[in-house]
Design an enzyme around this catalytic site. Structure first.
Site, PDB file in Angstrom:
ATOM      1  N   ASP A  21     127.237  52.593  52.419  1.00 53.66           N
ATOM      2  CA  ASP A  21     126.258  51.545  52.216  1.00 53.66           C
ATOM      3  C   ASP A  21     125.250  51.652  53.359  1.00 53.66           C
ATOM      4  O   ASP A  21     125.548  52.242  54.406  1.00 53.66           O
ATOM      5  CB  ASP A  21     126.964  50.185  52.222  1.00 53.66           C
ATOM      6  N   ASP A  23     122.551  48.862  54.514  1.00 56.38           N
ATOM      7  CA  ASP A  23     122.254  47.666  55.302  1.00 56.38           C
ATOM      8  C   ASP A  23     123.511  47.069  55.915  1.00 56.38           C
ATOM      9  O   ASP A  23     124.489  46.771  55.215  1.00 56.38           O
ATOM     10  CB  ASP A  23     121.569  46.624  54.424  1.00 56.38           C
ATOM     11  N   ASP A 194     129.994  46.938  54.386  1.00 57.39           N
ATOM     12  CA  ASP A 194     130.250  45.672  55.067  1.00 57.39           C
ATOM     13  C   ASP A 194     130.456  44.516  54.093  1.00 57.39           C
ATOM     14  O   ASP A 194     130.905  43.452  54.485  1.00 57.39           O
ATOM     15  CB  ASP A 194     129.054  45.314  55.956  1.00 57.39           C
TER      16      ASP A 194
END
Length: 269
Positions: A21, A23, A194
């Site tokens: 991922d 961001d 996250d």
């Protein structure tokens, strides 16, 4: 989908990939919102748009974004970019990439990408941000491939419609498509995120890890005994002679966003 670099190989029955991922996993904030100031300087958004983006970035950094927040952010950004010139967006991203994004990259993420590449693994960045933003960032960190949200464009301008939204289950679908195309053994591949919204992508591989996880994802990681990684260090600035870097601190962005938020509260009163 777009490629960045050359593919690696592995000695096993299938090639191994590491899916990241973007961001708050590779960089410390939203990649799309980070370009709000350059987009203003390029005449794409006005000062109010910059302030709203700064506040959204502050919220994103401070508390993360659940599915509803991401959906609202997506709707805002897609409506905002309707009519933008695609070539101009790409040029702004390319010209300001190292100034804007490089100071936001986690050193731990950069080291992990390098370790995977040293082991002969492909590195793939999979993000809900627009492909025109994701691809250059993926190339900058040395990724092999990238997948981002694909916006519809007509006559070189965005319509505000989305052809492929690289989010939630769609991320997992993109991972499986790449695996089929490139011969990845997903049971031996890695994924990092996250956010609990990326659970489908994490579940698509045999070796998931969570990075600075939100509360829901941390709970899943503990229950399933997945590795929990903490990324906190920014990448050291590069010498200006090699790559110009002008750090834009998150504190300044937060202060700007807080000012906009205070203005909105006063207006409501």
């Amino acid at each position: 989908m777009s490629d960045a670099g050359s593919p690696g190989t592995t000695a096993g029955t299938g090639r191994i990939a590491a899916f990241f991922d973007l961001d708050k996993t590779v960089i410390a904030t939203s990649s799309t919102l980070a370009f709000s100031k350059p987009f203003r300087h390029g005449g794409l958004i006005n000062r109010r748009g910059v302030l709203k983006s700064a506040y959204a970035q502050f919220v994103f950094v401070a508390s993360g974004a659940d599915a509803d927040q991401v959906e609202r952010m997506r709707a805002h950004l897609t409506s905002l970019c309707a009519g933008w010139d695609v070539a101009q967006v790409r040029a702004i991203v390319e010209e300001t990439l190292h100034d804007i994004v490089h100071p936001l990259v986690y050193a731990e993420a950069a080291d992990l990408v390098a370790a995977h590449k040293a082991d002969g693994h492909d590195v793939v960045v999979v993000s809900a941000s627009g492909a025109e933003i994701v691809a250059p960032i993926a190339s900058m960190i040395g990724a092999t491939h990238s997948v981002g949200t694909e916006m519809v464009a007509v006559d070189g301008r965005y319509t505000g419609e989305i052809a492929f939204y690289c989010y939630g289950p769609n991320k997992a679908a993109a991972v499986r498509e790449l695996a089929e195309r490139n011969g990845y053994d997903l049971s031996r591949s890695h994924a990092y995120s996250d956010s609990s919204t990326d659970l489908p992508m994490l579940e698509a591989v045999g070796r998931p890890s969570v990075v600075n996880p939100d509360r829901a994802l941390r709970k899943v990681a503990v229950e399933r005994e997945w590795p929990v990684l903490a990324f906190t260090k920014p990448v050291p600035p590069r010498p200006r002679s090699a790559t110009p870097v002008v750090a834009i601190g998150l504190g300044a962005m937060a202060a700007t966003g807080a000012a906009w938020y205070g203005l909105q509260r006063r207006r409501k009163r």
